[in-house]
Design a protein around this motif. Structure first.
Motif, short mmCIF file in Angstrom:
data_model
loop_
_atom_site.label_atom_id
_atom_site.label_comp_id
_atom_site.label_asym_id
_atom_site.label_seq_id
_atom_site.Cartn_x
_atom_site.Cartn_y
_atom_site.Cartn_z
N VAL A 6 -26.96 -14.32 86.21
CA VAL A 6 -27.24 -12.67 86.44
C VAL A 6 -28.02 -11.72 87.01
CG1 VAL A 6 -27.22 -10.82 85.17
CG2 VAL A 6 -26.28 -12.66 83.67
N LYS A 7 -29.01 -12.59 87.01
CA LYS A 7 -29.84 -12.25 88.30
C LYS A 7 -29.54 -12.01 89.59
CE LYS A 7 -35.19 -11.46 89.18
NZ LYS A 7 -36.20 -12.32 88.90
N LYS A 8 -29.11 -13.12 90.08
CA LYS A 8 -28.77 -13.78 91.69
C LYS A 8 -27.28 -12.72 92.02
CE LYS A 8 -26.28 -17.63 91.72
NZ LYS A 8 -24.74 -18.72 91.70
N TYR A 9 -26.50 -12.55 91.66
CA TYR A 9 -25.13 -11.91 90.53
C TYR A 9 -25.65 -10.32 91.35
CZ TYR A 9 -22.68 -17.05 91.13
OH TYR A 9 -22.07 -17.39 91.33
N ARG A 10 -26.64 -10.65 90.38
CA ARG A 10 -26.73 -8.50 90.32
C ARG A 10 -27.61 -8.56 91.95
NH1 ARG A 10 -31.46 -6.45 89.51
NH2 ARG A 10 -31.97 -8.22 88.83
N GLU A 11 -29.00 -9.05 92.08
CA GLU A 11 -29.25 -9.07 93.57
C GLU A 11 -28.66 -9.26 94.35
OE1 GLU A 11 -32.81 -11.43 92.80
OE2 GLU A 11 -33.49 -9.95 91.89
N ALA A 51 -20.16 -10.31 83.89
CA ALA A 51 -19.04 -10.22 85.17
C ALA A 51 -18.48 -9.45 85.63
CB ALA A 51 -18.24 -11.29 84.20
N SER A 52 -17.74 -8.36 84.98
CA SER A 52 -16.83 -7.68 85.02
C SER A 52 -17.16 -6.43 86.58
CB SER A 52 -16.28 -6.89 84.81
OG SER A 52 -14.79 -5.97 84.87
N GLU A 53 -18.38 -6.33 85.95
CA GLU A 53 -19.47 -5.26 87.22
C GLU A 53 -20.11 -5.68 88.20
OE1 GLU A 53 -19.64 -1.67 86.13
OE2 GLU A 53 -17.96 -2.26 85.09
N LEU A 54 -20.10 -7.28 87.71
CA LEU A 54 -20.20 -8.06 88.99
C LEU A 54 -19.10 -8.16 90.53
CD1 LEU A 54 -23.31 -9.90 87.65
CD2 LEU A 54 -23.67 -7.76 88.68
N ASN A 55 -18.41 -8.62 89.47
CA ASN A 55 -16.29 -9.07 90.09
C ASN A 55 -17.26 -10.15 90.19
OD1 ASN A 55 -15.65 -6.01 90.65
ND2 ASN A 55 -17.72 -5.76 92.31
N ILE A 56 -17.66 -10.87 89.26
CA ILE A 56 -17.09 -12.14 88.97
C ILE A 56 -16.72 -12.59 88.06
CG2 ILE A 56 -18.86 -12.52 90.67
CD1 ILE A 56 -20.80 -13.42 87.90
N THR A 57 -15.97 -14.24 87.62
CA THR A 57 -15.61 -14.76 86.39
C THR A 57 -16.82 -15.09 85.78
OG1 THR A 57 -15.13 -16.70 86.93
CG2 THR A 57 -13.51 -15.50 87.55
N ILE A 58 -16.17 -14.85 84.44
CA ILE A 58 -17.30 -15.15 83.38
C ILE A 58 -18.15 -17.06 83.69
CG2 ILE A 58 -17.53 -16.01 81.06
CD1 ILE A 58 -15.80 -14.20 80.52
N GLU A 80 -12.31 -10.58 99.16
CA GLU A 80 -12.93 -9.82 97.62
C GLU A 80 -13.11 -9.12 98.24
OE1 GLU A 80 -14.55 -12.64 94.78
OE2 GLU A 80 -14.05 -14.16 95.36
N GLU A 81 -13.94 -9.04 99.36
CA GLU A 81 -14.65 -7.42 99.14
C GLU A 81 -13.77 -6.10 99.97
OE1 GLU A 81 -17.23 -4.23 99.95
OE2 GLU A 81 -17.72 -6.51 98.88
N LEU A 82 -12.40 -6.45 100.41
CA LEU A 82 -11.77 -5.67 99.98
C LEU A 82 -10.60 -5.36 98.88
CD1 LEU A 82 -9.49 -7.22 103.72
CD2 LEU A 82 -11.11 -5.10 103.72
N VAL A 83 -10.24 -6.52 98.13
CA VAL A 83 -9.34 -5.61 97.08
C VAL A 83 -10.91 -5.06 96.09
CG1 VAL A 83 -9.17 -6.49 95.10
CG2 VAL A 83 -8.01 -7.72 96.95
N ARG A 84 -11.83 -5.28 96.21
CA ARG A 84 -13.29 -4.19 96.13
C ARG A 84 -13.33 -2.85 95.92
NH1 ARG A 84 -17.02 -7.66 96.56
NH2 ARG A 84 -16.34 -9.71 95.01
N GLU A 85 -13.54 -3.15 97.67
CA GLU A 85 -13.70 -1.72 97.84
C GLU A 85 -11.78 -1.13 97.82
OE1 GLU A 85 -13.76 -1.02 102.07
OE2 GLU A 85 -15.78 -2.88 102.17
N ALA A 86 -10.60 -1.76 97.97
CA ALA A 86 -9.57 -0.92 97.02
C ALA A 86 -9.47 -0.46 95.75
CB ALA A 86 -8.27 -1.96 97.49
#
Length: 111
Positions: A6-11, A51-58, A80-86
């Motif tokens: 969690v910390k790794k993906y959050r950071e 996971a949803s807020e970090l844009n990753i899967t469980i 992934e970044e393009l989809v996230r931006e959209a």
């Protein structure tokens, strides 16, 4: 271990504990305890929210062997970044699908 991920993906997303907690609708103290391995068994509901807020899967939070550069969807980081931006800019799935259909039609008719 889950807390470390969690910390790794959050950071990785330059997100503070407070920001993640607010966006996911969970207690900041719980995330903090999880990241420091004080809390070790988060619920599936908690993992889904984070996971949803970090844009990753469980799976990224549970498994050690997930490839960081490629999600289980097979999309590379740029896509992934393009989809996230959209998504973050308010583009709906229907609008995105309409754009894709128009683009296919345009490519077909430009020949």
């Amino acid at each position: 271990m889950i807390g470390e991920r969690v910390k790794k993906y959050r950071e990785k997303q330059n997100m503070s504990l407070t920001e993640l907690a607010e966006r996911a609708g969970v207690a900041k103290s719980y995330i903090s305890a999880l990241e420091r391995n004080i809390q070790k068994n988060p619920s599936v509901q908690f993992l889904e929210k984070v996971a949803s807020e970090l844009n990753i899967t469980i799976d990224h939070l549970i498994k050690d062997d997930m490839d960081e550069d490629e999600s289980s969807s097979g999309l590379d980081a740029d896509w992934e970044e393009l989809v996230r931006e959209a998504m973050n800019s308010g583009v709906s799935k229907e609008e995105f699908k309409s754009f894709l259909e128009f683009n296919k039609w345009k490519l077909k008719n430009d020949d």
